[in-house]
Design an enzyme around this catalytic site. Structure first.
Site, PDB file in Angstrom:
ATOM      1  N   ASP A 155       4.096 -34.530 -77.915  1.00  0.00           N
ATOM      2  CA  ASP A 155       3.346 -34.920 -79.110  1.00  0.00           C
ATOM      3  C   ASP A 155       4.240 -35.698 -80.088  1.00  0.00           C
ATOM      4  O   ASP A 155       5.473 -35.588 -80.047  1.00  0.00           O
ATOM      5  CB  ASP A 155       2.806 -33.674 -79.832  1.00  0.00           C
ATOM      6  CG  ASP A 155       1.810 -32.918 -78.973  1.00  0.00           C
ATOM      7  OD1 ASP A 155       1.214 -33.540 -78.067  1.00  0.00           O
ATOM      8  OD2 ASP A 155       1.641 -31.703 -79.206  1.00  0.00           O
TER       9      ASP A 155
HETATM   10  N1  URA Z   1       2.764 -28.596 -75.621  1.00  0.00           N
HETATM   11  C1  URA Z   1       2.360 -29.024 -76.837  1.00  0.00           C
HETATM   12  O1  URA Z   1       1.535 -28.395 -77.482  1.00  0.00           O
HETATM   13  N2  URA Z   1       2.906 -30.163 -77.307  1.00  0.00           N
HETATM   14  C2  URA Z   1       3.836 -30.877 -76.656  1.00  0.00           C
HETATM   15  O2  URA Z   1       4.297 -31.900 -77.157  1.00  0.00           O
HETATM   16  C3  URA Z   1       4.246 -30.418 -75.389  1.00  0.00           C
HETATM   17  C4  URA Z   1       3.684 -29.276 -74.893  1.00  0.00           C
END
Ligand code: URA
Length: 240
Positions: free
Chosen positions: A101
């Site tokens: 993310d």
């Molecule tokens: N899980 C999440 O919630 N975000 C990420 O960036 C990676 C795994």
């Protein structure tokens, strides 16, 4: 055409001197034949195997990035935000393997090797990923036991490989939890915690398979060694 020891060193396998030693010991093959002659010259496209490790064609590039916050895991962005690809200067068209993310930091692989990237992101690869989550509140058995037992996401029960409480900060009302998973669902870690009543306020991927970013400062990257690339191939082939 270049001297064999120079090519081996340039590919990051070892120093030129060490490469000379390996050649003389008969541990280097070119196109399937052992080469012990130090003057041997090789060209692009020839297959070089050192101590059983296939050196990847120089056209392929593999990077491990310690992704900082505020960078998008994509090759381009409509909103003109910085992407992970902007952090690595290369002429090659590399792209991220999987995604983190915008606000998640940590280990991210980038490559132009589509075969490996597909294999690594395929569910059958069973790749272990370790995340460190800072959550709001004091995490306890009431949260972590259900998490360890498995949580339903998108109609599928997700059982983390490991869940470990690392630290509790009573003063600030936060906790640090380590979680290891092998799937790669959208927002998986944040949603797993949410399901057990914990809000993730910071998330870092500490490792991806056997590659970790403990020695890589945030925003920096390094090339994978040929041995590491080989190990990744072995890893995905083993789980096919
Ligand atoms: N899980 C999440 O919630 N975000 C990420 O960036 C990676 C795994």
């Amino acid at each position: 055409m270049e001297r064999l020891q120079k090519v081996i060193a340039a590919m990051g396998y070892c120093s030129r001197r060490k490469a000379e030693e390996l050649i003389q010991k008969g541990l280097v093959q070119v196109d399937g034949k052992i080469v012990t002659e130090l003057g041997t010259k090789v060209g692009k496209g020839q297959e070089i195997i050192v101590e059983g490790n296939l050196l990847q064609n120089t056209e392929k590039e593999y990077y491990l990035l310690n992704k900082p916050r505020g960078v998008i895991t994509s090759t381009k962005d409509d909103k003109n935000r910085k992407t992970v690809v902007d952090l690595i200067p290369t002429e090659k068209r590399i792209y991220p393997v999987g995604r983190l993310d915008y606000d998640t930091t940590g280990a991210l692989l980038l490559t132009n090797d589509g075969t490996l990237a597909n294999a690594l992101t395929h569910p059958s690869s069973n790749l272990e990923k370790v995340y460190i989550a800072k959550v709001k509140g004091i995490a306890g058995g009431e949260h972590l036991v259900p998490l360890k037992n498995g949580v339903i996401l998108d109609d599928v029960k997700i059982i983390p490989d490991r869940v470990k409480l690392r630290k509790v900060d009573k003063e600030h009302g936060t906790s640090i939890v380590e979680i290891t998973i092998h799937d790669g669902k959208y927002h998986e870690v944040k949603r797993l915690f949410e399901q057990v009543g914990l809000e993730v306020i910071k998330l870092k991927r500490e490792s991806f398979a056997f590659l970790d970013v403990k020695k890589l400062p945030s925003g920096s990257y390094r090339k994978l060694t040929p041995k590491e690339v080989n190990c990744l191939y072995t890893y995905v082939n083993k789980n096919k």
